[in-house]
Motif scaffolding. Structure first.
Motif, PDB file in Angstrom:
ATOM      1  N   GLU A 294      48.587  43.798  28.111  1.00 47.82           N
ATOM      2  CA  GLU A 294      49.844  44.464  28.453  1.00 47.82           C
ATOM      3  C   GLU A 294      49.694  45.332  29.693  1.00 47.82           C
ATOM      4  OE1 GLU A 294      51.881  44.880  24.011  1.00 47.82           O
ATOM      5  OE2 GLU A 294      50.547  46.460  24.762  1.00 47.82           O
ATOM      6  N   ARG A 295      48.548  45.993  29.816  1.00 53.47           N
ATOM      7  CA  ARG A 295      48.307  46.819  31.008  1.00 53.47           C
ATOM      8  C   ARG A 295      48.216  45.956  32.267  1.00 53.47           C
ATOM      9  NH1 ARG A 295      47.212  52.101  30.093  1.00 53.47           N
ATOM     10  NH2 ARG A 295      46.799  52.713  27.937  1.00 53.47           N
ATOM     11  N   ILE A 296      47.568  44.800  32.157  1.00 49.86           N
ATOM     12  CA  ILE A 296      47.505  43.897  33.306  1.00 49.86           C
ATOM     13  C   ILE A 296      48.900  43.442  33.703  1.00 49.86           C
ATOM     14  CG2 ILE A 296      46.800  41.582  34.032  1.00 49.86           C
ATOM     15  CD1 ILE A 296      44.187  42.011  32.563  1.00 49.86           C
ATOM     16  N   TYR A 297      49.735  43.081  32.719  1.00 47.90           N
ATOM     17  CA  TYR A 297      51.102  42.673  33.029  1.00 47.90           C
ATOM     18  C   TYR A 297      51.841  43.784  33.770  1.00 47.90           C
ATOM     19  CZ  TYR A 297      50.246  38.968  29.575  1.00 47.90           C
ATOM     20  OH  TYR A 297      49.721  37.896  28.888  1.00 47.90           O
TER      21      TYR A 297
ATOM     22  N   LEU B 275      38.851  42.497  31.942  1.00 47.73           N
ATOM     23  CA  LEU B 275      39.664  41.306  31.692  1.00 47.73           C
ATOM     24  C   LEU B 275      40.179  40.693  32.990  1.00 47.73           C
ATOM     25  CD1 LEU B 275      40.935  39.512  29.511  1.00 47.73           C
ATOM     26  CD2 LEU B 275      42.877  41.086  29.452  1.00 47.73           C
ATOM     27  N   LEU B 276      40.697  41.529  33.883  1.00 45.66           N
ATOM     28  CA  LEU B 276      41.253  41.000  35.126  1.00 45.66           C
ATOM     29  C   LEU B 276      40.151  40.485  36.048  1.00 45.66           C
ATOM     30  CD1 LEU B 276      43.686  40.360  36.802  1.00 45.66           C
ATOM     31  CD2 LEU B 276      43.672  42.705  37.683  1.00 45.66           C
ATOM     32  N   ALA B 277      38.974  41.102  36.018  1.00 43.63           N
ATOM     33  CA  ALA B 277      37.861  40.613  36.838  1.00 43.63           C
ATOM     34  C   ALA B 277      37.505  39.178  36.460  1.00 43.63           C
ATOM     35  CB  ALA B 277      36.647  41.523  36.678  1.00 43.63           C
ATOM     36  N   THR B 278      37.468  38.905  35.168  1.00 37.82           N
ATOM     37  CA  THR B 278      37.187  37.546  34.702  1.00 37.82           C
ATOM     38  C   THR B 278      38.261  36.580  35.171  1.00 37.82           C
ATOM     39  OG1 THR B 278      36.009  38.377  32.760  1.00 37.82           O
ATOM     40  CG2 THR B 278      36.827  36.114  32.661  1.00 37.82           C
ATOM     41  N   LYS B 279      39.502  37.002  35.089  1.00 37.05           N
ATOM     42  CA  LYS B 279      40.611  36.136  35.515  1.00 37.05           C
ATOM     43  C   LYS B 279      40.535  35.852  37.018  1.00 37.05           C
ATOM     44  CE  LYS B 279      44.549  36.794  33.555  1.00 37.05           C
ATOM     45  NZ  LYS B 279      44.800  35.476  32.895  1.00 37.05           N
TER      46      LYS B 279
END
Length: 208
Positions: A80-83, A162-166
């Motif tokens: 949710e924070r990434i969104y 999480l975003l680094a992996t993406k």
């Protein structure tokens, strides 16, 4: 002050901010020379199939189909924070080429100055911070000592992981290839090094 755990309070705070207990935050000025070269290269070669695909994937990440307007909650999940952060990048209308250039510039920086990063995790966290800081930081509600207030919402550790992996899974390979080309141009091989690189390597049977 010593706390229960492997790190003292000061080093624990540094790790929370940077991704490593003795790491530093990569500043805009620090990344600027690498970003200048990466931006120029990507602009010049934006129609190359690999770079065009990386731009498309970056645009899909920010402007494509995903949950929107999730809202700010203190107990929001990392997804949710990434969104929320992607919403802010979208509202700021940051071009996909510019975001890709930031990622490539970070890889270029690591190729050129590997000792600047204390660990892979330090690099990955700084990669996400520089990527998301193109969006204005949101202001969140705060309640402390019986009084309400406001504070800038930070990019949490779980969000960075999480975003680094993406980012690495979607545009990491192309960014690394761009970084290696730029690093080679800045640090060209000598004729002797070129000859050594072209020398055939032994087969697996020859090493037995």
């Amino acid at each position: 002050m010593q706390k229960i755990g492997r790190l003292c309070e000061r080093h624990d705070g540094t790790e929370q901010r940077t991704g490593h207990h003795s790491g530093h935050s990569v500043r805009v000025k620090e990344l600027a020379p690498y970003l200048k070269d990466a931006s120029r290269y990507i602009k010049q070669h934006q129609h190359h199939p690999a770079i065009a695909e990386a731009i498309r994937r970056t645009a899909e990440l920010v402007y494509g189909s995903r949950p929107r307007s999730v809202g700010q909650r203190h107990n929001a999940t990392p997804h949710e924070r990434i969104y929320g952060w992607l919403d802010r990048l979208e509202h700021a209308a940051v071009p996909a080429e510019e975001l890709l250039s930031i990622v490539a510039a970070m890889f270029f920086y690591r190729e050129d100055q590997p000792n600047a990063f204390r660990s892979d995790r330090h690099f990955r966290h700084q990669l996400v911070l520089r990527f998301l800081r193109k969006a204005p930081a949101p202001v969140a509600a705060r309640w402390r000592s019986g009084e309400g207030g406001r504070r800038y919402d930070r990019i949490t550790v779980a969000t960075r992981d999480l975003l680094a992996t993406k980012l690495e899974n979607t545009i990491g390979l192309v960014s690394l290839r761009v970084a290696m080309v730029l690093h080679q141009a800045r640090n060209p091989y000598s004729p002797e090094q070129n000859a050594a690189v072209r020398t055939p390597l032994p087969t697996s049977k020859e090493t037995e």
